[in-house]
Design a protein around this motif. Structure first.
Motif, mmCIF file in Angstrom:
data_model
loop_
_atom_site.group_PDB
_atom_site.id
_atom_site.type_symbol
_atom_site.label_atom_id
_atom_site.label_comp_id
_atom_site.label_asym_id
_atom_site.label_seq_id
_atom_site.Cartn_x
_atom_site.Cartn_y
_atom_site.Cartn_z
ATOM 1 N N GLY A 47 0.820 -1.209 0.000
ATOM 2 C CA GLY A 47 0.000 0.000 0.000
ATOM 3 C C GLY A 47 0.848 1.251 0.000
ATOM 4 N N ASN A 48 2.020 1.165 0.624
ATOM 5 C CA ASN A 48 2.952 2.295 0.638
ATOM 6 C C ASN A 48 3.745 2.368 -0.662
ATOM 7 N N HIS A 49 4.039 1.206 -1.246
ATOM 8 C CA HIS A 49 4.753 1.181 -2.531
ATOM 9 C C HIS A 49 3.884 1.766 -3.642
ATOM 10 N N PHE A 50 2.649 1.296 -3.724
ATOM 11 C CA PHE A 50 1.679 1.852 -4.685
ATOM 12 C C PHE A 50 0.849 2.903 -3.952
ATOM 13 N N SER A 51 1.524 3.942 -3.496
ATOM 14 C CA SER A 51 0.915 4.914 -2.591
ATOM 15 C C SER A 51 -0.135 5.771 -3.290
ATOM 16 N N PHE A 97 14.681 1.150 12.135
ATOM 17 C CA PHE A 97 13.966 2.060 13.026
ATOM 18 C C PHE A 97 12.484 2.015 12.683
ATOM 19 N N LYS A 98 11.642 1.946 13.678
ATOM 20 C CA LYS A 98 10.212 1.886 13.436
ATOM 21 C C LYS A 98 9.683 3.187 12.849
ATOM 22 N N LYS A 99 8.917 3.059 11.790
ATOM 23 C CA LYS A 99 8.143 4.199 11.332
ATOM 24 C C LYS A 99 7.058 4.483 12.373
ATOM 25 N N PRO A 100 6.476 5.672 12.369
ATOM 26 C CA PRO A 100 5.475 5.986 13.395
ATOM 27 C C PRO A 100 4.330 4.984 13.491
ATOM 28 N N LEU A 101 3.850 4.505 12.347
ATOM 29 C CA LEU A 101 2.751 3.536 12.383
ATOM 30 C C LEU A 101 3.209 2.233 13.029
ATOM 31 N N PRO A 125 -2.292 6.370 8.088
ATOM 32 C CA PRO A 125 -2.322 5.601 6.830
ATOM 33 C C PRO A 125 -2.993 6.355 5.693
ATOM 34 N N PHE A 126 -2.383 6.237 4.514
ATOM 35 C CA PHE A 126 -2.929 6.756 3.254
ATOM 36 C C PHE A 126 -2.940 8.282 3.150
ATOM 37 N N THR A 127 -2.156 8.969 3.985
ATOM 38 C CA THR A 127 -2.197 10.437 3.958
ATOM 39 C C THR A 127 -0.883 11.067 3.507
ATOM 40 N N TRP A 128 0.003 10.298 2.886
ATOM 41 C CA TRP A 128 1.237 10.865 2.333
ATOM 42 C C TRP A 128 0.916 11.386 0.944
ATOM 43 N N SER A 129 1.019 12.682 0.730
ATOM 44 C CA SER A 129 0.533 13.254 -0.529
ATOM 45 C C SER A 129 1.426 13.008 -1.737
ATOM 46 N N PRO A 130 2.767 12.987 -1.633
ATOM 47 C CA PRO A 130 3.553 12.645 -2.815
ATOM 48 C C PRO A 130 3.341 11.174 -3.178
ATOM 49 N N PRO A 131 3.631 10.784 -4.413
ATOM 50 C CA PRO A 131 3.355 9.400 -4.826
ATOM 51 C C PRO A 131 4.425 8.393 -4.412
ATOM 52 N N ASP A 132 5.462 8.829 -3.688
ATOM 53 C CA ASP A 132 6.562 7.917 -3.361
ATOM 54 C C ASP A 132 6.360 7.158 -2.054
ATOM 55 N N GLY A 133 5.297 7.403 -1.308
ATOM 56 C CA GLY A 133 5.034 6.677 -0.078
ATOM 57 C C GLY A 133 5.842 7.207 1.095
ATOM 58 N N PHE A 134 5.410 6.851 2.318
ATOM 59 C CA PHE A 134 6.117 7.279 3.521
ATOM 60 C C PHE A 134 7.567 6.787 3.489
ATOM 61 N N PRO A 135 8.515 7.623 3.910
ATOM 62 C CA PRO A 135 9.927 7.189 3.942
ATOM 63 C C PRO A 135 10.109 5.996 4.875
ATOM 64 N N ASP A 136 11.077 5.158 4.541
ATOM 65 C CA ASP A 136 11.370 3.988 5.369
ATOM 66 C C ASP A 136 12.838 4.008 5.769
ATOM 67 N N TRP A 152 12.938 9.813 10.381
ATOM 68 C CA TRP A 152 12.010 9.761 11.500
ATOM 69 C C TRP A 152 12.632 10.035 12.864
ATOM 70 N N SER A 153 13.933 9.827 13.027
ATOM 71 C CA SER A 153 14.524 9.919 14.377
ATOM 72 C C SER A 153 14.959 11.340 14.714
ATOM 73 N N THR A 154 13.986 12.237 14.703
ATOM 74 C CA THR A 154 14.239 13.627 15.072
ATOM 75 C C THR A 154 13.943 13.823 16.561
ATOM 76 N N THR A 155 14.473 14.881 17.130
ATOM 77 C CA THR A 155 14.229 15.156 18.548
ATOM 78 C C THR A 155 12.736 15.273 18.839
ATOM 79 N N SER A 156 12.013 16.056 18.023
ATOM 80 C CA SER A 156 10.582 16.242 18.264
ATOM 81 C C SER A 156 9.827 14.938 18.055
ATOM 82 N N GLY A 157 10.239 14.164 17.051
ATOM 83 C CA GLY A 157 9.576 12.895 16.791
ATOM 84 C C GLY A 157 9.729 11.917 17.940
#
Length: 505
Positions: free
Chosen positions: A153-157, A359-363, A398-409, A414-419
């Motif tokens: 689903g992320n590959h064919f985002s 590293f775990k993505k947020p989901l 889920p399903f809310t990444w607007s560019p067509p490349d899918g959420f980064p993996d 993802w490993s930012t201080t705020s995150g």
């Protein structure tokens, strides 16, 4: 709300403990981070030696599920890791009645696109699909299947908020991604190319012969099949876009055909032969696109591109050329059979030596906290959006990444201080039962613990599948030893969930 001095000191102590934990390496065998390293730097995880049998089992289940529960680990031990993986590769053999029962509440799943188009609440299909996805990932016994549904689903985002995608993405999930998640890549590529949601999202549905739109043609090659480094030219993009004109979707206003379904409109098609990647495609209407899809699915670059993406998901952010080449051989020999590729990943030395390298993505983090705390999650009309708000703060609904490349993996993204702070906050809110629609019974999880050390060890084994390294363990024991153990159990649980050790898959 007034913050008392005791509350302030407690929060200060927890933050100090969390900061100290953040500087501990996720594994004892990895190089330790300097104690002065700022929170938010990438966690130090050097390649390790292959794991012993039990550790390898836990490692494998961490990668191939949304969080291995103790019951799942015990089952894998009982029947053997290979047998467990084989069972997961054929999800239809695994009873999942409880999850299926949960799906009955989602009324838009049984609707046709035409019926969804007529709904007064246009956002209902979006809310139901997201909620159902979270429930499946949390509860399903078919964990490897759900992991691969998420991967593809992320590959064919598809960005679910774009135009008719709000209505059409449900069918893409139910009838494109799910039936093909563990099958042949070729079949999935064809199914995606015929998905009305995909054609709408990438503007293929409005592409006409006199003015072909190149969006889908470009992403079909760059993101879906052979990759940007495969050597295709802009001329190839133009020719593919010409070949695919006429691949469209029935309008909601069309009374002669079924709205929201795929159909080939020959009147919109650009006639004449096309030349793609050195191959001549004879004029043939819809067959032109079918030939191109088959060519892309069997292209050597597709074997490399898909194999590398699977290796990134299951092994490391930077998989070796050797492991990608090995997987590409399996892809070519099996015509892109996903089950064969997953077996090859599990059996590879690179996978067996990759603990602590993903590293775990947020989901992944969100669902694993629910699974490993055995949280009860109740999603309904009142709290569904509220639960999704926590995911939005973490960064991945889920399903809310607007560019067509899918959420980064990758960890760097993802490993930012705020995150990391957001993850710590969520863990503490969850374990202290401050999230509407979620409840954790920590008293039950720690019923066999009689001391601070016991509590830390019991929760570590539950959440991590292993004991914390001594440096991290001592931080938590010191934090809780000076307080009220019963009252501090939620804080211990939240700190473990917010620690670097829990962030790794």
């Amino acid at each position: 709300m007034t913050l008392t001095r005791r509350d302030f000191l407690k929060m200060s102590g927890m933050f100090a403990a969390w900061t100290a934990l953040a500087s501990c390496a996720p594994h004892e065998h990895a190089t330790l981070a300097p104690t002065t390293a700022p929170v938010g730097t990438a966690f130090p995880t050097l390649p390790s030696e292959p794991l012993a049998d039990e550790a390898l089992l836990v490692h494998t289940l961490k990668r191939f599920t949304f969080g291995p529960t103790p019951e799942m680990i015990e089952k894998a031990k009982r029947i053997g890791l290979n047998a467990f993986i084989e069972e997961q590769l054929f999800p239809e053999s695994i009873p999942d009645d409880a999850t299926d029962k949960m799906m009955e509440q989602f009324t838009t799943f049984s609707m046709t696109p035409a019926e969804r188009f007529k709904l007064e609440k246009k956002g209902l299909p979006v809310q139901e699909l997201i909620s159902a996805t979270l429930l499946r990932q949390r509860h399903s016994e078919r964990q490897l299947f759900e992991t691969m549904v998420d991967f593809w689903g992320n590959h064919f985002s598809i960005y679910i908020a774009k135009n008719a995608c709000k209505t059409l993405k449900t069918d893409d999930d139910l009838y494109t991604i799910r039936p093909n998640a563990l099958g042949k890549f070729r079949d999935l590529l064809h199914a995606s190319a015929h998905s009305p949601a995909m054609l709408v999202f990438l503007d293929q549905a409005t592409s006409i012969g006199t003015a072909p739109n190149e969006n889908y043609a470009r992403e079909l090659m760059e993101l879906h099949s052979i990759g940007v480094d495969s050597g295709y030219s802009h001329h190839d993009v133009e020719e593919v876009s010409r070949a695919l004109t006429g691949w469209t979707v029935v309008s909601p206003r069309d009374r002669k055909k079924e709205p929201g379904t795929f159909y080939f409109n020959s009147d919109m098609h650009n006639q004449g032969e096309k030349h793609v990647l050195g191959m001549m495609i004879p004029s043939g209407g819809e067959d032109e696109g079918m030939m191109i899809l088959d060519m892309l699915a069997s292209h050597p670059s597709a074997a490399q591109f898909i194999s590398r993406k699977l290796a990134v998901r299951f092994i490391s952010d930077s998989p070796s050329a050797e492991v990608v080449d090995s997987l590409a051989q399996v892809f070519t020999q099996t015509d892109g059979d996903v089950r064969s590729l997953l077996r090859a990943i599990v059996q590879s030395d690179s996978f067996k030596s990759s603990a602590g390298q993903k590293f775990k993505k947020p989901l992944d983090f969100f669902i694993s906290t629910l699974r490993l705390t055995d949280a009860t999650i109740t999603i309904n009309a009142r709290n569904g959006r509220k639960i999704q708000e926590h995911l939005r703060l973490l960064g991945q609904v889920p399903f809310t990444w607007s560019p067509p490349d899918g959420f980064p993996d990758n960890e760097e993204y993802w490993s930012t201080t705020s995150g990391l702070l957001d993850r710590w906050n969520f863990g503490l809110l969850l374990t202290s039962n401050q999230i509407r629609g979620m409840e954790v019974d920590l008293k039950n999880l720690t019923r066999d613990a009689a001391s601070a050390e016991d509590v830390v060890d019991v929760l570590s084994l539950r959440f991590l599948g292993e004991l914390l390294p001594e440096n991290a363990r001592s931080i938590l024991v010191d934090f809780v030893s000076s307080g009220d153990l019963d009252k501090d159990i939620p804080s211990i649980a939240g700190l473990i969930l917010g620690s670097p050790h829990f962030q790794m898959r």
